[in-house]
Design an enzyme around this catalytic site. Sequence first.
Site: not given
Length: 238
Positions: A145, A158
């Site tokens: 990501s 995350y």
Amino acid sequence: MPKRLDGRIALITGASRGIGRAVAKRFAEEGAHPILIARTRGALEELDDEIRATCGVESTLIPLDLRDFDAIDKVGAAMYERFGKLDVMVANAGLLGVLTPIHQLDPKVWNDVMSVNLTACWRLTRSMDPLLRASDSGRAIYVTSTVGHQPRAFWSAYAISKAGLEMLAKVYAEETQKSDIRVNLLNPGPTKTGMRAAAIPGEDPDTLPTPESIAHEFVTLAEAGCELHGETITAKPE
């Protein structure tokens, strides 16, 4: 006419929905034998039915919570007994956790996110490496990501897990320089998934690319002829 992944054995985690589901279907369309891992058996069976109906391909289904690390090793052993190799590994499964200031994050959320997004990927790599080496063109694809390398407030666990995953993949790429394995990271970018909706609930999902529109990028990295190694690819929708 030969397909791009004809005869290749491909393992995909988080296969029951979102990007994993789209990749599983695209791989099957391209002639691969999909090995599908997700927590929910019913969702896997539904996907298998769809793949059989549309592609005429049978999948191998593995209902598994990736936080059960010892079970990952058992999967590797079972795959060796059945297939003797693995051509493609797609480490896609991930947990968002909770978007909150890092000092307010619940320890259980931290542990769950790190377990699925990072530790499970290490255990998967550890278990599948001998199988990838047994292939004449093993391919490892890790889904990352933007927040894995661009800090963003409140993304805490995350983002940190993805930063760790990126280093894991790059270290593994260094260690496999003299092998037939190719290791790469793929950043899907903003994509119409349940995770994206949970992270940015005010966003109009219909303005985002679908998982199906970026699945071709995984095919490119999974092909026997792919020579990219140690790269981070940002997906471009078809």
